[in-house]
Design a protein around this motif. Structure first.
Motif, PDB file in Angstrom:
ATOM      1  N   ASP A  69       0.856  -1.197   0.000  1.00 42.42           N
ATOM      2  CA  ASP A  69       0.000   0.000   0.000  1.00 42.42           C
ATOM      3  C   ASP A  69       0.887   1.239   0.000  1.00 42.42           C
ATOM      4  OD1 ASP A  69      -1.897   1.948   0.271  1.00 42.42           O
ATOM      5  OD2 ASP A  69      -2.451   1.439   2.338  1.00 42.42           O
ATOM      6  N   PRO A  70       1.286   1.707  -1.183  1.00 40.06           N
ATOM      7  CA  PRO A  70       2.180   2.879  -1.222  1.00 40.06           C
ATOM      8  C   PRO A  70       1.583   4.101  -0.552  1.00 40.06           C
ATOM      9  CG  PRO A  70       2.032   1.807  -3.382  1.00 40.06           C
ATOM     10  CD  PRO A  70       0.969   1.210  -2.525  1.00 40.06           C
ATOM     11  N   GLY A  71       0.244   4.186  -0.531  1.00 40.88           N
ATOM     12  CA  GLY A  71      -0.393   5.343   0.083  1.00 40.88           C
ATOM     13  C   GLY A  71      -0.170   5.431   1.573  1.00 40.88           C
ATOM     14  N   ALA A  72       0.226   4.299   2.195  1.00 40.24           N
ATOM     15  CA  ALA A  72       0.457   4.297   3.641  1.00 40.24           C
ATOM     16  C   ALA A  72       1.783   4.938   4.020  1.00 40.24           C
ATOM     17  CB  ALA A  72       0.400   2.868   4.173  1.00 40.24           C
ATOM     18  N   LEU A  73       2.661   5.127   3.051  1.00 38.69           N
ATOM     19  CA  LEU A  73       3.962   5.720   3.356  1.00 38.69           C
ATOM     20  C   LEU A  73       3.820   7.215   3.608  1.00 38.69           C
ATOM     21  CD1 LEU A  73       6.220   3.878   0.756  1.00 38.69           C
ATOM     22  CD2 LEU A  73       6.252   3.602   3.239  1.00 38.69           C
ATOM     23  N   LYS A  74       4.444   7.687   4.686  1.00 33.38           N
ATOM     24  CA  LYS A  74       4.341   9.097   5.064  1.00 33.38           C
ATOM     25  C   LYS A  74       5.694   9.772   5.171  1.00 33.38           C
ATOM     26  CE  LYS A  74      -0.093   8.410   5.647  1.00 33.38           C
ATOM     27  NZ  LYS A  74      -1.057   8.852   4.617  1.00 33.38           N
ATOM     28  N   VAL A  75       6.782   9.030   4.951  1.00 27.78           N
ATOM     29  CA  VAL A  75       8.119   9.594   5.115  1.00 27.78           C
ATOM     30  C   VAL A  75       8.923   9.375   3.833  1.00 27.78           C
ATOM     31  CG1 VAL A  75       8.099   9.203   7.606  1.00 27.78           C
ATOM     32  CG2 VAL A  75       9.068   7.451   6.097  1.00 27.78           C
ATOM     33  N   PRO A  76       9.974  10.165   3.624  1.00 30.17           N
ATOM     34  CA  PRO A  76      10.820   9.967   2.440  1.00 30.17           C
ATOM     35  C   PRO A  76      11.490   8.597   2.464  1.00 30.17           C
ATOM     36  CG  PRO A  76      11.250  12.098   3.462  1.00 30.17           C
ATOM     37  CD  PRO A  76      10.393  11.335   4.420  1.00 30.17           C
ATOM     38  N   VAL A  77      11.629   8.015   1.276  1.00 34.91           N
ATOM     39  CA  VAL A  77      12.216   6.684   1.135  1.00 34.91           C
ATOM     40  C   VAL A  77      13.251   6.719   0.020  1.00 34.91           C
ATOM     41  CG1 VAL A  77      11.784   4.240   0.677  1.00 34.91           C
ATOM     42  CG2 VAL A  77      10.028   5.622   1.835  1.00 34.91           C
ATOM     43  N   LEU A  78      14.409   6.136   0.295  1.00 35.09           N
ATOM     44  CA  LEU A  78      15.440   5.945  -0.727  1.00 35.09           C
ATOM     45  C   LEU A  78      15.622   4.448  -0.913  1.00 35.09           C
ATOM     46  CD1 LEU A  78      17.761   6.888  -2.606  1.00 35.09           C
ATOM     47  CD2 LEU A  78      19.238   6.949  -0.569  1.00 35.09           C
ATOM     48  N   ILE A  79      15.443   3.968  -2.155  1.00 35.32           N
ATOM     49  CA  ILE A  79      15.603   2.552  -2.463  1.00 35.32           C
ATOM     50  C   ILE A  79      16.831   2.367  -3.335  1.00 35.32           C
ATOM     51  CG2 ILE A  79      14.587   0.500  -3.515  1.00 35.32           C
ATOM     52  CD1 ILE A  79      11.831   1.684  -3.049  1.00 35.32           C
ATOM     53  N   PHE A  80      17.725   1.474  -2.912  1.00 34.51           N
ATOM     54  CA  PHE A  80      18.837   1.018  -3.735  1.00 34.51           C
ATOM     55  C   PHE A  80      18.506  -0.388  -4.226  1.00 34.51           C
ATOM     56  CE2 PHE A  80      20.973   3.983  -0.786  1.00 34.51           C
ATOM     57  CZ  PHE A  80      21.691   4.772  -1.684  1.00 34.51           C
ATOM     58  N   HIS A  81      18.416  -0.550  -5.526  1.00 31.80           N
ATOM     59  CA  HIS A  81      18.089  -1.873  -6.062  1.00 31.80           C
ATOM     60  C   HIS A  81      18.488  -1.916  -7.531  1.00 31.80           C
ATOM     61  CE1 HIS A  81      15.093  -5.332  -4.971  1.00 31.80           C
ATOM     62  NE2 HIS A  81      16.273  -5.774  -5.374  1.00 31.80           N
TER      63      HIS A  81
ATOM     64  N   ALA B 184       7.442   4.105  -8.517  1.00 31.62           N
ATOM     65  CA  ALA B 184       6.594   4.774  -9.502  1.00 31.62           C
ATOM     66  C   ALA B 184       5.264   5.208  -8.894  1.00 31.62           C
ATOM     67  CB  ALA B 184       6.344   3.849 -10.695  1.00 31.62           C
ATOM     68  N   ALA B 185       4.794   4.476  -7.876  1.00 35.99           N
ATOM     69  CA  ALA B 185       3.509   4.805  -7.252  1.00 35.99           C
ATOM     70  C   ALA B 185       3.597   6.023  -6.347  1.00 35.99           C
ATOM     71  CB  ALA B 185       3.003   3.597  -6.451  1.00 35.99           C
ATOM     72  N   ARG B 186       4.796   6.325  -5.822  1.00 33.40           N
ATOM     73  CA  ARG B 186       4.941   7.467  -4.913  1.00 33.40           C
ATOM     74  C   ARG B 186       6.171   8.303  -5.276  1.00 33.40           C
ATOM     75  NH1 ARG B 186       2.253   7.737  -0.112  1.00 33.40           N
ATOM     76  NH2 ARG B 186       2.911   9.911  -0.316  1.00 33.40           N
ATOM     77  N   PRO B 187       6.188   8.901  -6.468  1.00 32.88           N
ATOM     78  CA  PRO B 187       7.355   9.709  -6.835  1.00 32.88           C
ATOM     79  C   PRO B 187       7.543  10.932  -5.949  1.00 32.88           C
ATOM     80  CG  PRO B 187       5.557  10.030  -8.399  1.00 32.88           C
ATOM     81  CD  PRO B 187       5.162   8.890  -7.502  1.00 32.88           C
ATOM     82  N   ASP B 188       6.491  11.301  -5.189  1.00 32.88           N
ATOM     83  CA  ASP B 188       6.606  12.438  -4.280  1.00 32.88           C
ATOM     84  C   ASP B 188       7.463  12.115  -3.066  1.00 32.88           C
ATOM     85  OD1 ASP B 188       4.516  10.592  -3.672  1.00 32.88           O
ATOM     86  OD2 ASP B 188       3.721  11.983  -2.174  1.00 32.88           O
ATOM     87  N   LEU B 189       7.544  10.829  -2.712  1.00 30.32           N
ATOM     88  CA  LEU B 189       8.271  10.439  -1.503  1.00 30.32           C
ATOM     89  C   LEU B 189       9.438   9.488  -1.756  1.00 30.32           C
ATOM     90  CD1 LEU B 189       5.600   9.742   1.287  1.00 30.32           C
ATOM     91  CD2 LEU B 189       7.216  11.631   1.157  1.00 30.32           C
TER      92      LEU B 189
END
Length: 376
Positions: A308-320, A337-342
């Motif tokens: 549920d990407p909408g549940a995220l409320k903080v910035p996230v950095l993914i290395f993959h 792609a679902a949360r480009p704002d965060l």
């Protein structure tokens, strides 16, 4: 008629016996996938032979693994070394590749030694490996005391690091020098099943489904001892634990950011890869995955982490990256792609599972620095 009935009964008994054997094999393979086995390479980590070593070079068996760019550990029983990039101009045979030999930290690289290329660059503790003062601390967890290293610094935002599959507390030390330069305290956590930590009640790993509560305990510890906010930096199942913490922890409002390295977001693919790496026969793999899901509490009605990407409320950095053979890259791409704002996805190519820093240390650290700067 009696002959037909007897034949049918015999066939039924045979089928039931074969089915029971398949189920038993599936359960055995599930346990093999979920039980930590130190020293057993994860998928993508084949054994390599040392052909020669000296004068700042080491010649290894030529393979896709030994040709990967970057900085890695070489590990064998009683042996640990650190290798740098491939040296294409060095003299070598058609079946070898020569890499820069940066250090031999333990044992010796004798010809014929069988080694594994590993993301773990450092051995020891932050003081012996990096020259960083630290304290050995115990974090109170629901199963007992959890061992952790605390590297103090001036800021009141702490970074809690948590390793993943096939690794221990030494793996996150690759980012400690950067975090220390930026005066960020680091709490490097050992959780259930680790050396010196309580064993899980069933002796199995749960791909973060139960382990996240140990990470939650480390957040409580950090807040108790001076942190105002925390950033969670997890690798592999440690990244899964970080996502579960931000979704479920009562202290989620004190988490200011997530760094997810090689996150396990598709547990079926990961379980299948783990079972296959333990030499599970292909016909048994589907049963092994189902059995492992049941043993680990990964129920079909429970959404995987990050679903549920909408549940995220903080910035996230993914290395993959697309070369991860254990945790597929596509779920990370979809989540970003679902949360480009965060969410920022830093793509790393030619990197195995949990080895995103190793493939490009400078690029990794610059992306991490940019992400952490507004969170400090």
């Amino acid at each position: 008629m009696r002959t037909v009935t007897a034949t049918a009964a015999a066939v039924t008994t045979t089928l039931l016996g074969a089915g029971a054997a398949a189920v038993a094999a599936g359960r055995y393979a599930a346990d093999a996938a979920l039980r930590p086995r130190p020293g057993v390479p994860l998928p993508g980590g084949p054994r390599l032979s040392v052909h020669r070593a000296g004068d700042g070079e080491v010649a290894l068996t030529r393979s896709l693994a030994s040709l990967r760019p970057g900085v890695y550990g070489l590990a064998a029983p009683g042996v640990h070394a650190v290798v740098g990039p491939v040296l294409p101009d060095a003299a070598h045979g058609p079946d070898t590749v020569v890499r820069r030999l940066l250090s031999v930290t333990h044992g010796s690289l004798d010809p014929g030694t069988r080694v594994t290329l590993t993301p773990q660059v450092h051995i020891g503790d932050p003081r012996t490996a990096l020259g960083l003062d630290h304290a050995d601390v115990d974090v109170p967890g629901e199963l007992g005391a959890l061992p952790a290293w605390f590297v103090p610094a001036a800021r009141d935002t702490w970074v809690i690091t948590v390793h993943g599959l096939g690794a221990g507390r030494e793996h996150p030390m690759v980012v400690m020098p950067l975090l220390h330069r930026h005066r960020l305290p680091v709490l490097d956590l050992g959780y259930r099943g680790d050396l010196g930590a309580p064993e899980p009640p069933d002796g199995l790993g749960h791909l973060g489904e139960s382990e996240w509560r140990d990470l939650d305990a480390s957040i409580r510890y950090a807040l108790r001892y001076g942190a105002r906010r925390v950033v969670l930096h997890g690798w592999s199942t440690g990244a899964t634990m970080a996502l579960r913490a931000v979704e479920r922890s009562a202290l989620a409002d004190r988490i200011s950011g997530l760094v997810l390295d090689s996150p396990v977001l598709d547990w079926q693919t990961t379980l299948r890869a783990l079972a296959a790496a333990r030499r599970t026969p292909a016909p048994v793999l589907p049963l092994a995955v189902r059995a492992a899901e049941g043993r680990a509490g990964l129920r079909a009605d429970r959404l995987p982490p990050g679903a549920d990407p909408g549940a995220l409320k903080v910035p996230v950095l993914i290395f993959h990256g697309p070369d991860d053979a254990l945790a597929p890259w596509e779920p990370s791409r979809r989540l970003a792609a679902a949360r480009p704002d965060l969410i920022t996805l830093h793509t790393v190519r030619e990197a195995g599972h949990g080895a995103m820093w190793n493939a490009d240390p400078a690029g990794y650290e610059e992306a991490l620095r940019r992400f952490l700067t507004p969170l400090m």
